[in-house]
Design a protein around this motif. Structure first.
Motif, PDB file in Angstrom:
ATOM      1  N   SER A 163     -55.508  25.698 -30.617  1.00 39.07           N
ATOM      2  CA  SER A 163     -56.277  26.564 -31.518  1.00 39.07           C
ATOM      3  C   SER A 163     -55.966  26.313 -32.986  1.00 39.07           C
ATOM      4  O   SER A 163     -56.578  26.917 -33.867  1.00 39.07           O
ATOM      5  CB  SER A 163     -55.978  28.030 -31.192  1.00 39.07           C
ATOM      6  OG  SER A 163     -54.577  28.260 -31.229  1.00 39.07           O
ATOM      7  N   VAL A 164     -55.024  25.410 -33.257  1.00 37.69           N
ATOM      8  CA  VAL A 164     -54.578  25.192 -34.635  1.00 37.69           C
ATOM      9  C   VAL A 164     -54.409  23.701 -34.908  1.00 37.69           C
ATOM     10  O   VAL A 164     -53.876  22.960 -34.064  1.00 37.69           O
ATOM     11  CB  VAL A 164     -53.228  25.913 -34.906  1.00 37.69           C
ATOM     12  CG1 VAL A 164     -52.704  25.614 -36.296  1.00 37.69           C
ATOM     13  CG2 VAL A 164     -53.366  27.415 -34.718  1.00 37.69           C
ATOM     14  N   LEU A 165     -54.876  23.285 -36.102  1.00 38.29           N
ATOM     15  CA  LEU A 165     -54.570  21.949 -36.619  1.00 38.29           C
ATOM     16  C   LEU A 165     -53.518  22.108 -37.716  1.00 38.29           C
ATOM     17  O   LEU A 165     -53.578  23.069 -38.486  1.00 38.29           O
ATOM     18  CB  LEU A 165     -55.820  21.303 -37.227  1.00 38.29           C
ATOM     19  CG  LEU A 165     -56.945  20.957 -36.266  1.00 38.29           C
ATOM     20  CD1 LEU A 165     -58.242  20.682 -37.033  1.00 38.29           C
ATOM     21  CD2 LEU A 165     -56.560  19.737 -35.427  1.00 38.29           C
ATOM     22  N   VAL A 166     -52.585  21.180 -37.789  1.00 42.50           N
ATOM     23  CA  VAL A 166     -51.566  21.207 -38.841  1.00 42.50           C
ATOM     24  C   VAL A 166     -51.719  19.940 -39.674  1.00 42.50           C
ATOM     25  O   VAL A 166     -51.769  18.819 -39.116  1.00 42.50           O
ATOM     26  CB  VAL A 166     -50.136  21.270 -38.261  1.00 42.50           C
ATOM     27  CG1 VAL A 166     -49.109  21.292 -39.392  1.00 42.50           C
ATOM     28  CG2 VAL A 166     -49.971  22.487 -37.363  1.00 42.50           C
TER      29      VAL A 166
ATOM     30  N   ILE B  38     -53.723  24.890 -40.621  1.00 40.58           N
ATOM     31  CA  ILE B  38     -52.667  25.344 -41.529  1.00 40.58           C
ATOM     32  C   ILE B  38     -52.098  24.124 -42.252  1.00 40.58           C
ATOM     33  O   ILE B  38     -52.018  23.030 -41.688  1.00 40.58           O
ATOM     34  CB  ILE B  38     -51.549  26.140 -40.819  1.00 40.58           C
ATOM     35  CG1 ILE B  38     -50.761  25.289 -39.844  1.00 40.58           C
ATOM     36  CG2 ILE B  38     -52.107  27.372 -40.138  1.00 40.58           C
ATOM     37  CD1 ILE B  38     -49.492  26.003 -39.370  1.00 40.58           C
ATOM     38  N   PHE B  39     -51.774  24.343 -43.522  1.00 37.19           N
ATOM     39  CA  PHE B  39     -51.260  23.272 -44.372  1.00 37.19           C
ATOM     40  C   PHE B  39     -49.763  23.469 -44.589  1.00 37.19           C
ATOM     41  O   PHE B  39     -49.324  24.569 -44.946  1.00 37.19           O
ATOM     42  CB  PHE B  39     -51.959  23.280 -45.738  1.00 37.19           C
ATOM     43  CG  PHE B  39     -53.431  22.977 -45.688  1.00 37.19           C
ATOM     44  CD1 PHE B  39     -53.939  22.021 -44.822  1.00 37.19           C
ATOM     45  CD2 PHE B  39     -54.316  23.635 -46.524  1.00 37.19           C
ATOM     46  CE1 PHE B  39     -55.295  21.732 -44.775  1.00 37.19           C
ATOM     47  CE2 PHE B  39     -55.673  23.354 -46.492  1.00 37.19           C
ATOM     48  CZ  PHE B  39     -56.166  22.400 -45.610  1.00 37.19           C
ATOM     49  N   LEU B  40     -49.007  22.419 -44.400  1.00 42.10           N
ATOM     50  CA  LEU B  40     -47.577  22.447 -44.712  1.00 42.10           C
ATOM     51  C   LEU B  40     -47.330  21.609 -45.951  1.00 42.10           C
ATOM     52  O   LEU B  40     -47.854  20.481 -46.059  1.00 42.10           O
ATOM     53  CB  LEU B  40     -46.755  21.890 -43.544  1.00 42.10           C
ATOM     54  CG  LEU B  40     -46.721  22.710 -42.251  1.00 42.10           C
ATOM     55  CD1 LEU B  40     -45.761  22.066 -41.244  1.00 42.10           C
ATOM     56  CD2 LEU B  40     -46.298  24.154 -42.519  1.00 42.10           C
TER      57      LEU B  40
ATOM     58  N   ARG C 217     -41.254  20.034 -38.406  1.00 39.46           N
ATOM     59  CA  ARG C 217     -41.360  21.444 -38.798  1.00 39.46           C
ATOM     60  C   ARG C 217     -42.452  22.148 -38.003  1.00 39.46           C
ATOM     61  O   ARG C 217     -42.296  23.306 -37.605  1.00 39.46           O
ATOM     62  CB  ARG C 217     -41.588  21.538 -40.295  1.00 39.46           C
ATOM     63  CG  ARG C 217     -40.307  21.154 -41.070  1.00 39.46           C
ATOM     64  CD  ARG C 217     -40.604  20.679 -42.472  1.00 39.46           C
ATOM     65  NE  ARG C 217     -41.370  21.627 -43.220  1.00 39.46           N
ATOM     66  CZ  ARG C 217     -42.183  21.297 -44.241  1.00 39.46           C
ATOM     67  NH1 ARG C 217     -42.296  20.024 -44.608  1.00 39.46           N
ATOM     68  NH2 ARG C 217     -42.840  22.210 -44.882  1.00 39.46           N
ATOM     69  N   ALA C 218     -43.570  21.452 -37.749  1.00 39.87           N
ATOM     70  CA  ALA C 218     -44.662  22.064 -36.975  1.00 39.87           C
ATOM     71  C   ALA C 218     -44.220  22.318 -35.535  1.00 39.87           C
ATOM     72  O   ALA C 218     -44.607  23.330 -34.929  1.00 39.87           O
ATOM     73  CB  ALA C 218     -45.904  21.170 -37.009  1.00 39.87           C
ATOM     74  N   ALA C 219     -43.407  21.428 -34.994  1.00 44.05           N
ATOM     75  CA  ALA C 219     -42.946  21.601 -33.608  1.00 44.05           C
ATOM     76  C   ALA C 219     -42.145  22.891 -33.453  1.00 44.05           C
ATOM     77  O   ALA C 219     -42.128  23.491 -32.373  1.00 44.05           O
ATOM     78  CB  ALA C 219     -42.111  20.401 -33.171  1.00 44.05           C
TER      79      ALA C 219
END
Ligand code: PNS
Length: 164
Positions: free
Chosen positions: A88-91, A119-121, A24-26
């Motif tokens: 710039s972002v960690l998931v 960001i949290f998924l 999903r992050a991809a």
């Protein structure tokens, strides 16, 4: 703008919950780095190189998008890696309030250190109960971990136990 994000973790081993978050992050970023980080607070089951190899095979088997790179990191801060590669972002995947409580201070520190946002998924409910520590425990006692991990991982974990 080319947006790069990092999904960091121990991945000891990768689970179906991890794979779902990675997939999903991809779709949300131009480039996604799955980063295997050595966590000194945890006793590892698998060497880092083996974890990387199993993640690569799991991603290929599941035919995930081709904007995913699998890397490892053992020296310095996680945000140093992000700065090095221009991320710039960690998931992070969060399954429960416990995960949120564990992740929140790290997210604040990482933003303070280098301006890297987290960001949290939320997990797919099918995987909300799955963790690497649960998989390690079931595998070490000879149980079937195939409902919780990609096929490459369950095959790898079964091998040592069936040979002895
Ligand atoms: O899968 P895990 O074990 O929950 O992953 C935890 C991990 C590796 C993401 C976490 O331990 C981490 O971010 N380590 C990097 C060390 C670091 O940069 N610490 C300072 C800011 S929090």
């Amino acid at each position: 703008m080319h947006r790069i994000a990092v999904v960091p973790g121990s991945f000891d081993p990768i689970t179906l919950g991890h794979l779902d978050v990675i997939d999903r992050a991809a779709g949300l970023f131009d480039e996604l780095h799955v980063l295997v980080v050595h966590n000194p607070d945890k006793t590892a089951l698998l060497p880092v190189a083996q974890r990387v190899s199993l993640i690569e095979k799991s991603i290929a088997d599941a035919k995930l998008p081709d904007n995913i790179r699998v890397m490892s990191w053992s020296v310095g801060l996680l945000v140093d890696y992000c700065t090095d590669v221009g991320a710039s972002v960690l998931v992070k995947g969060v399954r429960s309030q416990l995960d949120v409580a564990y992740e929140t201070p790290m997210a604040i520190v990482n933003r303070n250190l280098a301006g890297v946002e987290t960001i949290f998924l939320l997990p797919d409910p099918a995987h909300a109960h799955v963790s690497s520590s649960l998989v390690r425990q079931v595998a070490s006692l000879g149980g079937d971990v195939s409902p919780y991990v990609p096929t490459a991982v369950s095959e790898y974990l079964q091998t040592p136990f069936t040979e002895s």
